[in-house]
Motif scaffolding. Structure first.
Motif, PDB file in Angstrom:
ATOM      1  N   THR A  56       0.827  -1.202   0.000  1.00 41.68           N
ATOM      2  CA  THR A  56       0.000   0.000   0.000  1.00 41.68           C
ATOM      3  C   THR A  56       0.864   1.255   0.000  1.00 41.68           C
ATOM      4  O   THR A  56       0.529   2.243  -0.648  1.00 41.68           O
ATOM      5  N   VAL A  57       1.970   1.213   0.722  1.00 39.96           N
ATOM      6  CA  VAL A  57       2.886   2.363   0.725  1.00 39.96           C
ATOM      7  C   VAL A  57       3.448   2.571  -0.674  1.00 39.96           C
ATOM      8  O   VAL A  57       3.517   3.705  -1.176  1.00 39.96           O
ATOM      9  N   GLU A  58       3.835   1.499  -1.341  1.00 36.10           N
ATOM     10  CA  GLU A  58       4.380   1.599  -2.691  1.00 36.10           C
ATOM     11  C   GLU A  58       3.345   2.153  -3.661  1.00 36.10           C
ATOM     12  O   GLU A  58       3.655   3.015  -4.488  1.00 36.10           O
ATOM     13  N   ALA A  59       2.100   1.690  -3.552  1.00 36.17           N
ATOM     14  CA  ALA A  59       1.041   2.176  -4.443  1.00 36.17           C
ATOM     15  C   ALA A  59       0.798   3.670  -4.235  1.00 36.17           C
ATOM     16  O   ALA A  59       0.669   4.425  -5.205  1.00 36.17           O
ATOM     17  N   LYS A  60       0.758   4.098  -2.978  1.00 29.59           N
ATOM     18  CA  LYS A  60       0.555   5.528  -2.690  1.00 29.59           C
ATOM     19  C   LYS A  60       1.725   6.358  -3.210  1.00 29.59           C
ATOM     20  O   LYS A  60       1.544   7.444  -3.753  1.00 29.59           O
ATOM     21  N   LEU A  61       2.920   5.834  -3.036  1.00 31.45           N
ATOM     22  CA  LEU A  61       4.117   6.540  -3.501  1.00 31.45           C
ATOM     23  C   LEU A  61       4.108   6.681  -5.019  1.00 31.45           C
ATOM     24  O   LEU A  61       4.420   7.751  -5.558  1.00 31.45           O
ATOM     25  N   LEU A  62       3.736   5.623  -5.721  1.00 33.70           N
ATOM     26  CA  LEU A  62       3.674   5.694  -7.188  1.00 33.70           C
ATOM     27  C   LEU A  62       2.628   6.698  -7.654  1.00 33.70           C
ATOM     28  O   LEU A  62       2.845   7.415  -8.637  1.00 33.70           O
ATOM     29  N   LYS A  63       1.495   6.768  -6.952  1.00 29.36           N
ATOM     30  CA  LYS A  63       0.472   7.753  -7.305  1.00 29.36           C
ATOM     31  C   LYS A  63       1.011   9.171  -7.142  1.00 29.36           C
ATOM     32  O   LYS A  63       0.780  10.038  -7.978  1.00 29.36           O
ATOM     33  N   ILE A  69       4.954  14.139 -11.713  1.00 31.89           N
ATOM     34  CA  ILE A  69       5.317  14.143 -13.138  1.00 31.89           C
ATOM     35  C   ILE A  69       4.312  14.943 -13.936  1.00 31.89           C
ATOM     36  O   ILE A  69       4.684  15.750 -14.804  1.00 31.89           O
ATOM     37  N   ASP A  70       3.010  14.770 -13.652  1.00 30.33           N
ATOM     38  CA  ASP A  70       1.981  15.533 -14.353  1.00 30.33           C
ATOM     39  C   ASP A  70       2.138  17.035 -14.104  1.00 30.33           C
ATOM     40  O   ASP A  70       1.981  17.848 -15.021  1.00 30.33           O
ATOM     41  N   ILE A  71       2.449  17.402 -12.876  1.00 30.59           N
ATOM     42  CA  ILE A  71       2.649  18.821 -12.552  1.00 30.59           C
ATOM     43  C   ILE A  71       3.839  19.378 -13.320  1.00 30.59           C
ATOM     44  O   ILE A  71       3.769  20.478 -13.884  1.00 30.59           O
ATOM     45  N   MET A  72       4.929  18.619 -13.386  1.00 34.90           N
ATOM     46  CA  MET A  72       6.116  19.088 -14.107  1.00 34.90           C
ATOM     47  C   MET A  72       5.841  19.230 -15.601  1.00 34.90           C
ATOM     48  O   MET A  72       6.286  20.196 -16.233  1.00 34.90           O
ATOM     49  N   ILE A  73       5.100  18.307 -16.174  1.00 38.10           N
ATOM     50  CA  ILE A  73       4.756  18.399 -17.600  1.00 38.10           C
ATOM     51  C   ILE A  73       3.896  19.620 -17.848  1.00 38.10           C
ATOM     52  O   ILE A  73       4.093  20.353 -18.829  1.00 38.10           O
ATOM     53  N   ASP A  74       2.928  19.884 -16.954  1.00 35.66           N
ATOM     54  CA  ASP A  74       2.070  21.058 -17.096  1.00 35.66           C
ATOM     55  C   ASP A  74       2.887  22.343 -17.000  1.00 35.66           C
ATOM     56  O   ASP A  74       2.690  23.269 -17.789  1.00 35.66           O
ATOM     57  N   ILE A  75       3.820  22.408 -16.058  1.00 38.61           N
ATOM     58  CA  ILE A  75       4.672  23.595 -15.929  1.00 38.61           C
ATOM     59  C   ILE A  75       5.498  23.785 -17.187  1.00 38.61           C
ATOM     60  O   ILE A  75       5.654  24.906 -17.686  1.00 38.61           O
ATOM     61  N   GLU A  76       6.017  22.692 -17.723  1.00 34.19           N
ATOM     62  CA  GLU A  76       6.831  22.787 -18.935  1.00 34.19           C
ATOM     63  C   GLU A  76       6.011  23.327 -20.097  1.00 34.19           C
ATOM     64  O   GLU A  76       6.462  24.190 -20.842  1.00 34.19           O
TER      65      GLU A  76
END
Length: 125
Positions: A56-63, A69-76
């Motif tokens: 569960t920790v791994e799943a939350k971390l991946l989310k 990543i989505d935020i960085m792509i949007d900023i770019e």
């Protein structure tokens, strides 16, 4: 040889411990010693919860990583690329347009070609 001592456990607990001990250790003494060392060295109480399982920790971390990543792509897309394009356009140099030289009329080439000819009127001649 070390001496043994008897400790009283409830039947269900003793059976669970024996099953656990046989699965992971060679002897019950080694199992108990390893468990006690674990709690002692990690300074945790056996009564406290360690939190969610690793999956569960791994799943939350991946989310969260995907969200970053989505935020960085949007900023770019919205900030970095347009700004870089504006800066690039500022630094691009074009050849300056050549303006015609301003020359006095007396030095300018005279255009000897006639644009209009005087109309000859045969009647008046």
């Amino acid at each position: 040889m070390d001496s043994f001592i008897g400790i009283r456990f409830k039947k269900e607990t003793a059976k669970r411990f024996q099953t656990f001990s046989r699965t992971y250790f060679k002897s019950h003494t080694e199992a108990m010693s390893t468990m006690l060392d674990f709690f002692f060295y990690n300074k945790i109480s056996p009564k406290e919860k360690l939190g969610p399982a690793g999956r569960t920790v791994e799943a939350k971390l991946l989310k969260r990583i995907n969200a970053v990543i989505d935020i960085m792509i949007d900023i770019e897309k919205t900030q970095t690329k347009p700004t870089a394009a504006m800066i690039q356009s500022l630094f691009e140099t074009e050849e300056p347009r050549k303006k015609p030289m301003m020359v006095e009329k007396k030095y300018a080439k005279e255009n000897k070609e006639l644009r209009f000819r005087k109309k000859q009127n045969p009647v008046n001649q």
